[in-house]
Design a protein around this motif. Structure first.
Motif, short mmCIF file in Angstrom:
data_model
loop_
_atom_site.label_atom_id
_atom_site.label_comp_id
_atom_site.label_asym_id
_atom_site.label_seq_id
_atom_site.Cartn_x
_atom_site.Cartn_y
_atom_site.Cartn_z
N GLU B 73 -39.30 21.52 -15.25
CA GLU B 73 -40.67 21.02 -15.33
C GLU B 73 -40.99 20.15 -14.11
O GLU B 73 -42.07 20.22 -13.55
N LEU B 74 -40.01 19.32 -13.70
CA LEU B 74 -40.20 18.44 -12.55
C LEU B 74 -39.50 19.01 -11.31
O LEU B 74 -38.30 19.32 -11.36
N GLN B 77 -36.51 17.08 -10.24
CA GLN B 77 -35.27 17.41 -10.97
C GLN B 77 -34.58 18.60 -10.29
O GLN B 77 -33.36 18.62 -10.14
N ALA B 130 -42.68 18.47 -4.78
CA ALA B 130 -42.66 17.31 -5.68
C ALA B 130 -43.75 16.31 -5.26
O ALA B 130 -44.38 15.67 -6.10
N GLU B 135 -45.05 13.63 -8.00
CA GLU B 135 -43.85 13.14 -8.68
C GLU B 135 -43.12 12.06 -7.88
O GLU B 135 -42.34 11.31 -8.42
N VAL B 189 -41.54 9.03 -13.61
CA VAL B 189 -40.79 10.28 -13.43
C VAL B 189 -39.30 9.99 -13.50
O VAL B 189 -38.52 10.73 -14.12
#
Lengths: 226, 226
Positions: B73-74, B77, B130, B135, B189
């Motif tokens: 999702e991120l 990540q 990102a 994020e 985040v």
């Protein structure tokens, strides 16, 4: 004094020769005879300071840790300064550079050791003092952070070596500190830290000025002014 | 399918042999004949995949970058996952490990290249995405941070190699991300990121399960089930 100054010069000439020979042939292939030739000192003088190839490698390695940095108001600034000075020295001092290369050689380290344990110990102690004084965040574990910064610094300098022959190492070390200091220092302390890329150069100039002033204060004995 | 599976197996056997020989003799001293003996494949099969020692080194190096990580999702990540998976593979996959060693060899790199430019490019792109998604913090410069993390990661893995033979590399990579993510990701985040030391192991298991499921879906052609 003159005899001691001469000994310091001889020791330095030998270490510079060793750095040059280790850089050219690698530790395994280098011999004490090669180093002797490059150093231009007598065999007796060389062996007075270093009695084996291992001792020469240890001498080169220790050049990285012989920092006599000026005290700062903030201990965490002293911690940063350890890395900034090293970043300044790496492209300029062939002995410091050779020490960094030898310290990370997996095979050589078994024979002559590495500067890393000393650098990590010093870094740990400085962080512990910074913690006692409340300069860094309470979750920071000094040894863990010291091991991390020492290994990350090594990676950064190796990258700089490969990318630019160390021309950009000071800027890259600044980037390293910019990425990690906010996780280590209190925000109010952070604003007062100097991590500019020329920090090492300024520290070095300051240290040189102190050394010169010290020498100037000492009277030269008559007839031994070499 | 069977022919392709066999080719994949042969290529893998050759790369494992090359990794073993490079690790034992070093790149310069290693020969294609040595690799051929260890691989246990025909000369024709080896040359079908790799037509020179340089090509073998490049093949080993690319093993580090052949990651097909699951989407998250991120994006930040996914950025972390690139490092966590590599940390998991380094002590377990001799080809990945040999690739890391070859990539940082100053002399060898001139002949066969390095994985670093590819890793840095991927890292830069993921950070840029990102950033687009909001994020990460606005001051983050994707390429600068990508170069920093790639070089710091290298230093951390080298330190782990010297200290523990890579036994603690996953923990040390977690420490690396813990020290830098707060300077990169937005606080909201950050709280949702997984940087646990076993992250790489879980990702790997997930990727294996997907691969097995894909194979299971394909019917095996009659008479070619090797």
């Amino acid at each position: 004094m003159a005899r001691q100054a001469r000994a310091v010069r001889t020791r330095r000439a030998v270490l510079e020769a060793a750095a040059k020979v280790f850089a050219e042939y690698g530790y395994s292939a280098a011999t004490v005879s090669d180093i002797l030739k490059v150093a231009g000192v007598t065999k007796g003088a060389l062996y007075f300071h270093f009695d084996s190839k291992e001792a020469l490698a240890r001498g080169v390695i220790e050049s990285q840790v012989e920092q006599h940095l000026p005290a700062q108001e903030l201990k965490i600034q002293e911690w940063v300064d350890q890395g900034m000075l090293l970043a300044y020295q790496l492209p300029r001092d062939p002995v410091v550079h050779a020490g960094a290369v030898l310290s990370s050689d997996p095979l050589g380290r078994e024979h002559y050791g590495s500067a890393w344990p000393i650098l990590i110990e010093r870094s740990t102690q400085t962080l512990a003092l910074a913690k006692e004084r409340g300069e860094i965040l309470p979750h920071v574990a000094p040894r863990e952070t010291a091991e991390f910064i020492t290994s990350a610094f090594h990676g950064v300098q190796l990258f700089s070596q490969l990318e630019s022959g160390l021309a950009d190492v000071e800027r890259r070390v600044t980037v390293l500190y910019e990425h990690v200091l906010p996780t280590i220092a209190l925000p109010a302390v952070l604003a007062r830290l100097d991590v500019a890329a020329d920090r090492g150069a300024r520290l070095y100039a300051q240290m040189e000025a102190v050394t010169e002033a010290e020498y100037a204060e000492r009277p030269t004995p008559v007839g031994t002014a070499d």
